[in-house]
Each structure stands twice: as C-alpha cells, then as structure tokens.
Design a protein around this motif. Structure first.
Motif, PDB file in Angstrom:
ATOM      1  N   VAL A  22       0.861  -1.186   0.000  1.00  0.00           N
ATOM      2  CA  VAL A  22       0.000   0.000   0.000  1.00  0.00           C
ATOM      3  C   VAL A  22       0.894   1.232   0.000  1.00  0.00           C
ATOM      4  CG1 VAL A  22      -1.819   1.251   1.214  1.00  0.00           C
ATOM      5  CG2 VAL A  22      -1.746  -1.260   1.305  1.00  0.00           C
ATOM      6  N   THR A  23       0.625   2.158  -0.926  1.00  0.00           N
ATOM      7  CA  THR A  23       1.444   3.359  -1.041  1.00  0.00           C
ATOM      8  C   THR A  23       0.582   4.529  -1.517  1.00  0.00           C
ATOM      9  OG1 THR A  23       3.524   4.213  -1.936  1.00  0.00           O
ATOM     10  CG2 THR A  23       2.158   2.899  -3.428  1.00  0.00           C
ATOM     11  N   THR A  24       1.218   5.642  -1.747  1.00  0.00           N
ATOM     12  CA  THR A  24       0.549   6.820  -2.314  1.00  0.00           C
ATOM     13  C   THR A  24       1.168   7.091  -3.681  1.00  0.00           C
ATOM     14  OG1 THR A  24       2.118   8.474  -1.485  1.00  0.00           O
ATOM     15  CG2 THR A  24       0.328   7.796   0.004  1.00  0.00           C
ATOM     16  N   PRO A  25       0.552   7.953  -4.500  1.00  0.00           N
ATOM     17  CA  PRO A  25       1.124   8.230  -5.820  1.00  0.00           C
ATOM     18  C   PRO A  25       2.303   9.209  -5.792  1.00  0.00           C
ATOM     19  CG  PRO A  25      -0.989   9.330  -5.585  1.00  0.00           C
ATOM     20  CD  PRO A  25      -0.797   8.490  -4.353  1.00  0.00           C
ATOM     21  N   ALA A  26       2.749   9.634  -4.617  1.00  0.00           N
ATOM     22  CA  ALA A  26       3.898  10.540  -4.533  1.00  0.00           C
ATOM     23  C   ALA A  26       5.124   9.841  -5.117  1.00  0.00           C
ATOM     24  CB  ALA A  26       4.141  10.937  -3.087  1.00  0.00           C
ATOM     25  N   PRO A  27       5.899  10.520  -5.963  1.00  0.00           N
ATOM     26  CA  PRO A  27       7.039   9.880  -6.625  1.00  0.00           C
ATOM     27  C   PRO A  27       8.015   9.186  -5.668  1.00  0.00           C
ATOM     28  CG  PRO A  27       6.596  11.993  -7.646  1.00  0.00           C
ATOM     29  CD  PRO A  27       5.707  11.906  -6.427  1.00  0.00           C
ATOM     30  N   HIS A  28       8.331   9.801  -4.549  1.00  0.00           N
ATOM     31  CA  HIS A  28       9.289   9.173  -3.624  1.00  0.00           C
ATOM     32  C   HIS A  28       8.693   7.935  -2.955  1.00  0.00           C
ATOM     33  CE1 HIS A  28       7.028  11.755  -0.842  1.00  0.00           C
ATOM     34  NE2 HIS A  28       7.469  10.983   0.140  1.00  0.00           N
ATOM     35  N   LYS A  29       7.390   7.913  -2.756  1.00  0.00           N
ATOM     36  CA  LYS A  29       6.734   6.734  -2.176  1.00  0.00           C
ATOM     37  C   LYS A  29       6.633   5.600  -3.202  1.00  0.00           C
ATOM     38  CE  LYS A  29       5.936   8.070   1.994  1.00  0.00           C
ATOM     39  NZ  LYS A  29       6.578   7.406   3.119  1.00  0.00           N
ATOM     40  N   LEU A  30       6.379   5.945  -4.451  1.00  0.00           N
ATOM     41  CA  LEU A  30       6.337   4.921  -5.494  1.00  0.00           C
ATOM     42  C   LEU A  30       7.708   4.277  -5.673  1.00  0.00           C
ATOM     43  CD1 LEU A  30       4.077   6.671  -8.159  1.00  0.00           C
ATOM     44  CD2 LEU A  30       3.478   4.737  -6.678  1.00  0.00           C
ATOM     45  N   LYS A  31       8.763   5.085  -5.593  1.00  0.00           N
ATOM     46  CA  LYS A  31      10.125   4.554  -5.696  1.00  0.00           C
ATOM     47  C   LYS A  31      10.411   3.612  -4.531  1.00  0.00           C
ATOM     48  CE  LYS A  31      14.938   6.118  -6.032  1.00  0.00           C
ATOM     49  NZ  LYS A  31      15.501   5.262  -5.036  1.00  0.00           N
ATOM     50  N   GLU A  32      10.042   4.037  -3.326  1.00  0.00           N
ATOM     51  CA  GLU A  32      10.246   3.214  -2.130  1.00  0.00           C
ATOM     52  C   GLU A  32       9.486   1.886  -2.238  1.00  0.00           C
ATOM     53  OE1 GLU A  32       8.278   4.177   1.850  1.00  0.00           O
ATOM     54  OE2 GLU A  32      10.269   5.059   2.055  1.00  0.00           O
ATOM     55  N   THR A  33       8.266   1.952  -2.702  1.00  0.00           N
ATOM     56  CA  THR A  33       7.440   0.750  -2.847  1.00  0.00           C
ATOM     57  C   THR A  33       8.009  -0.172  -3.924  1.00  0.00           C
ATOM     58  OG1 THR A  33       5.511   2.012  -2.150  1.00  0.00           O
ATOM     59  CG2 THR A  33       5.089  -0.073  -3.281  1.00  0.00           C
ATOM     60  N   SER A  34       8.500   0.407  -5.002  1.00  0.00           N
ATOM     61  CA  SER A  34       9.117  -0.377  -6.064  1.00  0.00           C
ATOM     62  C   SER A  34      10.353  -1.115  -5.539  1.00  0.00           C
ATOM     63  CB  SER A  34       9.497   0.539  -7.229  1.00  0.00           C
ATOM     64  OG  SER A  34      10.180  -0.177  -8.214  1.00  0.00           O
ATOM     65  N   GLU A  35      11.147  -0.449  -4.720  1.00  0.00           N
ATOM     66  CA  GLU A  35      12.330  -1.072  -4.129  1.00  0.00           C
ATOM     67  C   GLU A  35      11.924  -2.228  -3.204  1.00  0.00           C
ATOM     68  OE1 GLU A  35      14.302   2.237  -2.316  1.00  0.00           O
ATOM     69  OE2 GLU A  35      15.040   2.997  -4.240  1.00  0.00           O
ATOM     70  N   PHE A  36      10.870  -2.029  -2.418  1.00  0.00           N
ATOM     71  CA  PHE A  36      10.404  -3.088  -1.520  1.00  0.00           C
ATOM     72  C   PHE A  36       9.863  -4.271  -2.322  1.00  0.00           C
ATOM     73  CE2 PHE A  36       7.459  -4.990   1.630  1.00  0.00           C
ATOM     74  CZ  PHE A  36       8.415  -5.347   2.564  1.00  0.00           C
ATOM     75  N   PHE A  37       9.181  -3.987  -3.425  1.00  0.00           N
ATOM     76  CA  PHE A  37       8.701  -5.032  -4.310  1.00  0.00           C
ATOM     77  C   PHE A  37       9.873  -5.882  -4.815  1.00  0.00           C
ATOM     78  CE2 PHE A  37       7.727  -6.222  -8.789  1.00  0.00           C
ATOM     79  CZ  PHE A  37       6.785  -7.198  -8.519  1.00  0.00           C
ATOM     80  N   GLY A  38      10.970  -5.224  -5.150  1.00  0.00           N
ATOM     81  CA  GLY A  38      12.169  -5.938  -5.576  1.00  0.00           C
ATOM     82  C   GLY A  38      12.712  -6.859  -4.501  1.00  0.00           C
ATOM     83  N   PHE A  50      -0.783  -4.234  -5.566  1.00  0.00           N
ATOM     84  CA  PHE A  50      -0.546  -2.877  -5.067  1.00  0.00           C
ATOM     85  C   PHE A  50      -1.876  -2.200  -4.766  1.00  0.00           C
ATOM     86  CE2 PHE A  50       3.172  -3.390  -7.921  1.00  0.00           C
ATOM     87  CZ  PHE A  50       4.188  -3.067  -7.033  1.00  0.00           C
ATOM     88  N   VAL A  51      -1.873  -1.350  -3.777  1.00  0.00           N
ATOM     89  CA  VAL A  51      -2.970  -0.416  -3.535  1.00  0.00           C
ATOM     90  C   VAL A  51      -2.336   0.966  -3.544  1.00  0.00           C
ATOM     91  CG1 VAL A  51      -4.696   0.423  -1.898  1.00  0.00           C
ATOM     92  CG2 VAL A  51      -4.322  -2.038  -2.156  1.00  0.00           C
ATOM     93  N   ILE A  52      -2.811   1.823  -4.440  1.00  0.00           N
ATOM     94  CA  ILE A  52      -2.303   3.193  -4.513  1.00  0.00           C
ATOM     95  C   ILE A  52      -3.368   4.099  -3.914  1.00  0.00           C
ATOM     96  CG2 ILE A  52      -1.364   4.992  -5.989  1.00  0.00           C
ATOM     97  CD1 ILE A  52       0.225   2.401  -6.196  1.00  0.00           C
ATOM     98  N   ASN A  53      -3.129   4.542  -2.699  1.00  0.00           N
ATOM     99  CA  ASN A  53      -4.064   5.446  -2.030  1.00  0.00           C
ATOM    100  C   ASN A  53      -3.864   6.857  -2.560  1.00  0.00           C
ATOM    101  OD1 ASN A  53      -5.714   4.042  -0.297  1.00  0.00           O
ATOM    102  ND2 ASN A  53      -4.321   4.178   1.426  1.00  0.00           N
ATOM    103  N   ARG A  54      -4.940   7.571  -2.638  1.00  0.00           N
ATOM    104  CA  ARG A  54      -4.869   8.938  -3.161  1.00  0.00           C
ATOM    105  C   ARG A  54      -5.646   9.862  -2.243  1.00  0.00           C
ATOM    106  NH1 ARG A  54      -6.775  10.553  -9.186  1.00  0.00           N
ATOM    107  NH2 ARG A  54      -7.282  12.685  -8.658  1.00  0.00           N
ATOM    108  N   CYS A  55      -5.072  11.002  -1.975  1.00  0.00           N
ATOM    109  CA  CYS A  55      -5.729  12.008  -1.138  1.00  0.00           C
ATOM    110  C   CYS A  55      -6.252  13.121  -2.054  1.00  0.00           C
ATOM    111  CB  CYS A  55      -4.724  12.588  -0.135  1.00  0.00           C
ATOM    112  SG  CYS A  55      -5.427  13.882   0.885  1.00  0.00           S
ATOM    113  N   TRP A  56      -7.526  13.355  -1.996  1.00  0.00           N
ATOM    114  CA  TRP A  56      -8.113  14.428  -2.795  1.00  0.00           C
ATOM    115  C   TRP A  56      -7.709  15.775  -2.207  1.00  0.00           C
ATOM    116  CZ3 TRP A  56     -10.093  12.794  -7.203  1.00  0.00           C
ATOM    117  CH2 TRP A  56     -10.494  11.475  -7.276  1.00  0.00           C
ATOM    118  N   SER A  57      -7.457  16.751  -3.028  1.00  0.00           N
ATOM    119  CA  SER A  57      -6.945  18.044  -2.575  1.00  0.00           C
ATOM    120  C   SER A  57      -7.892  18.726  -1.587  1.00  0.00           C
ATOM    121  CB  SER A  57      -6.657  18.970  -3.758  1.00  0.00           C
ATOM    122  OG  SER A  57      -7.849  19.213  -4.481  1.00  0.00           O
TER     123      SER A  57
END
Length: 70
Positions: A22-38, A50-57
C-alpha cells in the motif's frame, strides 16, 4: 528461538502468505514501494498486488494542523 525463526521464514514463504503493498502516488513513495517489491521478489516471497491510495486536494485542506497522522 531459532526454531521460531525457521518457522516464521517458512510461513512467510508459504503460498498461503501473500503481500499487498500500500502506497501513495507521490514519486518518492512509489520509488520506495518499487524497491520493496524488488526485495519481495529477491527473497522469494509471494506478491498479491498494489494499492495506490490517493488524497483528494479538498481533503488535504481539511487536515488538522497538529495531526501528522490525518
């Protein structure tokens, strides 16, 4: 203690255990999640999805100032 560690490793590698990341669409979080997936793949652990959580503005504006977990 070592028997428990061996048993936990067996359970984590079982096909009955799958990981959902579970992550957010923030670029640094996606990178972190991708590394953990590896790491999951490298360790031979089963990945479910994957679950990509999104916060509405408009919700972000409602966040209380002193609550870092909002």
């Amino acid at each position: 203690v070592q028997d428990r560690v061996i048993e936990m490793g067996r359970r984590l590698r079982s096909t009955d255990t799958q990981f959902l990341l579970v992550t957010t669409p923030a670029p640094h979080k996606l990178k972190e999640t991708s590394e953990f997936f590896g790491v999951l793949k490298q360790e031979g652990l089963f990945f479910k999805g994957f679950v990509i959580n999104r916060c509405w503005s408009f919700l972000a504006k409602a966040q209380p100032e002193n609550d870092p977990y909002w």
